[in-house]
Motif scaffolding. Structure first.
Motif, PDB file in Angstrom:
ATOM      1  N   LEU A 292     -28.898 -10.860  67.299  1.00 40.71           N
ATOM      2  CA  LEU A 292     -30.525 -10.558  67.083  1.00 40.71           C
ATOM      3  C   LEU A 292     -30.393  -9.540  66.044  1.00 40.71           C
ATOM      4  O   LEU A 292     -31.011  -8.257  66.275  1.00 40.71           O
ATOM      5  N   LEU A 293     -30.423  -9.799  64.710  1.00 39.37           N
ATOM      6  CA  LEU A 293     -30.276  -9.091  63.622  1.00 39.37           C
ATOM      7  C   LEU A 293     -31.428  -9.321  62.870  1.00 39.37           C
ATOM      8  O   LEU A 293     -31.892  -8.324  61.671  1.00 39.37           O
ATOM      9  N   GLY A 294     -32.546 -10.033  63.313  1.00 38.90           N
ATOM     10  CA  GLY A 294     -33.796  -9.995  62.369  1.00 38.90           C
ATOM     11  C   GLY A 294     -34.521  -8.653  62.048  1.00 38.90           C
ATOM     12  O   GLY A 294     -34.665  -8.458  60.933  1.00 38.90           O
ATOM     13  N   PRO A 295     -34.648  -8.023  63.039  1.00 36.67           N
ATOM     14  CA  PRO A 295     -35.622  -6.445  62.886  1.00 36.67           C
ATOM     15  C   PRO A 295     -34.667  -5.994  61.824  1.00 36.67           C
ATOM     16  O   PRO A 295     -35.345  -5.110  60.769  1.00 36.67           O
ATOM     17  N   GLN A 296     -33.499  -5.548  61.921  1.00 33.25           N
ATOM     18  CA  GLN A 296     -32.631  -4.765  61.194  1.00 33.25           C
ATOM     19  C   GLN A 296     -32.679  -5.399  59.861  1.00 33.25           C
ATOM     20  O   GLN A 296     -32.579  -4.485  58.589  1.00 33.25           O
ATOM     21  N   PHE A 297     -32.606  -6.677  59.720  1.00 32.87           N
ATOM     22  CA  PHE A 297     -32.633  -7.232  58.415  1.00 32.87           C
ATOM     23  C   PHE A 297     -33.721  -7.273  57.481  1.00 32.87           C
ATOM     24  O   PHE A 297     -33.505  -6.557  56.210  1.00 32.87           O
ATOM     25  N   PHE A 298     -34.891  -7.545  58.128  1.00 32.25           N
ATOM     26  CA  PHE A 298     -36.196  -7.087  57.207  1.00 32.25           C
ATOM     27  C   PHE A 298     -36.366  -5.605  56.894  1.00 32.25           C
ATOM     28  O   PHE A 298     -37.025  -5.468  55.919  1.00 32.25           O
ATOM     29  N   GLU A 299     -35.873  -4.974  57.967  1.00 30.60           N
ATOM     30  CA  GLU A 299     -36.087  -3.327  57.509  1.00 30.60           C
ATOM     31  C   GLU A 299     -35.353  -3.041  56.453  1.00 30.60           C
ATOM     32  O   GLU A 299     -35.878  -2.305  55.492  1.00 30.60           O
ATOM     33  N   LEU A 300     -34.198  -3.451  56.396  1.00 35.02           N
ATOM     34  CA  LEU A 300     -33.289  -3.177  55.267  1.00 35.02           C
ATOM     35  C   LEU A 300     -33.573  -3.717  53.888  1.00 35.02           C
ATOM     36  O   LEU A 300     -33.881  -3.276  52.679  1.00 35.02           O
ATOM     37  N   ALA A 301     -34.220  -5.157  53.946  1.00 38.01           N
ATOM     38  CA  ALA A 301     -34.759  -5.922  52.779  1.00 38.01           C
ATOM     39  C   ALA A 301     -35.871  -5.353  52.225  1.00 38.01           C
ATOM     40  O   ALA A 301     -35.936  -5.008  51.017  1.00 38.01           O
ATOM     41  N   LEU A 302     -36.748  -4.787  52.932  1.00 40.85           N
ATOM     42  CA  LEU A 302     -37.996  -3.920  52.490  1.00 40.85           C
ATOM     43  C   LEU A 302     -37.545  -2.740  51.800  1.00 40.85           C
ATOM     44  O   LEU A 302     -38.008  -2.258  50.671  1.00 40.85           O
ATOM     45  N   LYS A 303     -36.528  -1.930  52.318  1.00 36.69           N
ATOM     46  CA  LYS A 303     -36.197  -0.738  51.711  1.00 36.69           C
ATOM     47  C   LYS A 303     -35.521  -1.350  50.310  1.00 36.69           C
ATOM     48  O   LYS A 303     -35.682  -0.518  49.223  1.00 36.69           O
ATOM     49  N   VAL A 304     -34.425  -2.172  50.290  1.00 37.81           N
ATOM     50  CA  VAL A 304     -34.001  -2.559  48.875  1.00 37.81           C
ATOM     51  C   VAL A 304     -34.955  -2.927  47.879  1.00 37.81           C
ATOM     52  O   VAL A 304     -34.924  -2.307  46.977  1.00 37.81           O
ATOM     53  N   VAL A 305     -36.041  -3.758  48.420  1.00 39.32           N
ATOM     54  CA  VAL A 305     -37.027  -4.091  47.405  1.00 39.32           C
ATOM     55  C   VAL A 305     -37.804  -3.032  46.917  1.00 39.32           C
ATOM     56  O   VAL A 305     -38.031  -3.157  45.463  1.00 39.32           O
TER      57      VAL A 305
END
Ligand code: GZL
Length: 335
Positions: A292-305
């Protein structure tokens, strides 16, 4: 004493500077400082984000739950998700990354089906200015070709499995091993981690080890061959995921033995099917690997962008589950 105008100006200027200096917040070196670009770059929100995801397939309960988590979280956050499924073929996954580059997505998430063969296409993404986050599985590439890895410690999952197995068999067993997809990070590391601990148990022998490719059907086929070759000599099974363990359970029953009793079984993932098998007394333990990695993934993606600093590895949090807890926990499981 005549004070020159320039001295007076210098003195006043120094006082003003000194005042401003002590009113600024002290810059603590430990506070992660946003990348300077982020102050010049317009900050995106989830609704602005266009995220590409190159999923490897739908080979297991785990993978299906992982995909649901990614898609549901994108929906909840209002992220535009471009999701491509490679149907367990590396060529398809490489093609998917190229498609996402052409579409100029903001960032690409990928769960590499195997560890090798990614340098060229990851370099193409880097040249196009599109960052990559490795989700679930790692890739053997130079560290500058991906921003972060979000996933489990597969080595520790292998070590945990061996420790549990040693307890179950009192340090004495003939083990057959159902290995995951050849050259995949989880298969490589679960294989190594298990053997690291087994060194301390000379009476626990791995008498055979074959790949079941993380699927239930192949797990059953391989276990049936093990039983034909070794029969009652087998006293334990180590399966790199629950799907192969469930296939092995079917093969053991068709062979006329009692899985979980005549042959102890330890697997990895902690998917729903494993809890049902533990309640039925057919599986002895499952080591959690959280999909269930969805929440962590998108949080990480927004930080990177948005140019904010991120760790090179964001580990997922996992436990271990046994039959005595299975009935109580099953209703709470999301996958
Ligand atoms: C592990 C994941 C593995 C699961 C399998 O993080 O990559 O792939 O353990 C799945 O069930 O097929």
């Amino acid at each position: 004493m005549k004070i020159s105008r320039s001295f007076l100006f210098f003195a006043v200027f120094t006082v003003i500077l000194g005042y401003l200096g002590c009113t600024q917040q002290p810059v603590s070196l430990s506070t992660p400082q946003p990348d300077l670009n982020s102050e010049t770059k317009p900050q995106k929100t989830y609704e602005d984000l266009i995220v590409g995801f190159a999923q490897l397939g739908a080979e297991s309960e785990w993978r299906v739950a992982n995909t649901v988590s990614i898609k549901e979280t994108a929906e909840q956050l209002g992220v535009e998700l471009r999701f491509l499924d490679a149907q367990q073929k590396q060529d398809n996954q490489i093609e998917a990354v190229r498609k996402l580059i052409i579409q100029k997505v903001d960032i690409i998430g990928i769960s590499p089906i195997v560890e090798t063969g990614w340098e060229e296409v990851f370099q193409e993404a880097k040249d196009a200015g599109i960052p990559i986050i490795l989700v679930d599985r790692r890739a053997t590439v130079p560290e500058d070709l991906y921003i972060s890895y979000l996933g489990s410690d597969f080595l520790e999952e292998g070590r945990k499995s061996a420790r549990i197995m040693a307890e179950l068999v009192n340090g004495k067993a003939n083990i057959v091993e159902l290995v995951g997809t050849i050259d995949s990070a989880p298969a490589n590391d679960r294989y190594i981690g298990f053997r690291e601990v087994l060194k301390d148990y000379p009476e626990m022998q791995i008498i055979d080890s074959q790949s079941g490719d993380f699927t239930r059907a192949r797990g059953k086929e391989v276990m049936a061959v093990f039983l034909r070759n070794y029969g009652n000599k087998i006293t334990a099974v180590y399966a790199h995921n629950d799907d192969m363990a469930l296939g092995a359970i079917e093969a053991i029953e068709e062979y006329g033995l009692n899985p979980g009793v005549d042959i102890k079984i330890v697997s990895v993932d902690a998917a729903r099917g494993a809890f049902e098998a533990m309640i039925a007394g057919k599986l002895n333990a499952t080591v959690e690997c959280n999909p269930l990695l969805g929440p962590q993934f998108f949080e990480l993606a927004l930080k990177v962008v948005n140019g904010l600093p991120t760790p090179k590895w964001v580990p997922s949090i996992e436990g271990i589950f046994f039959p005595e807890d299975a009935s109580k926990i099953l209703p709470t499981r999301k996958y």
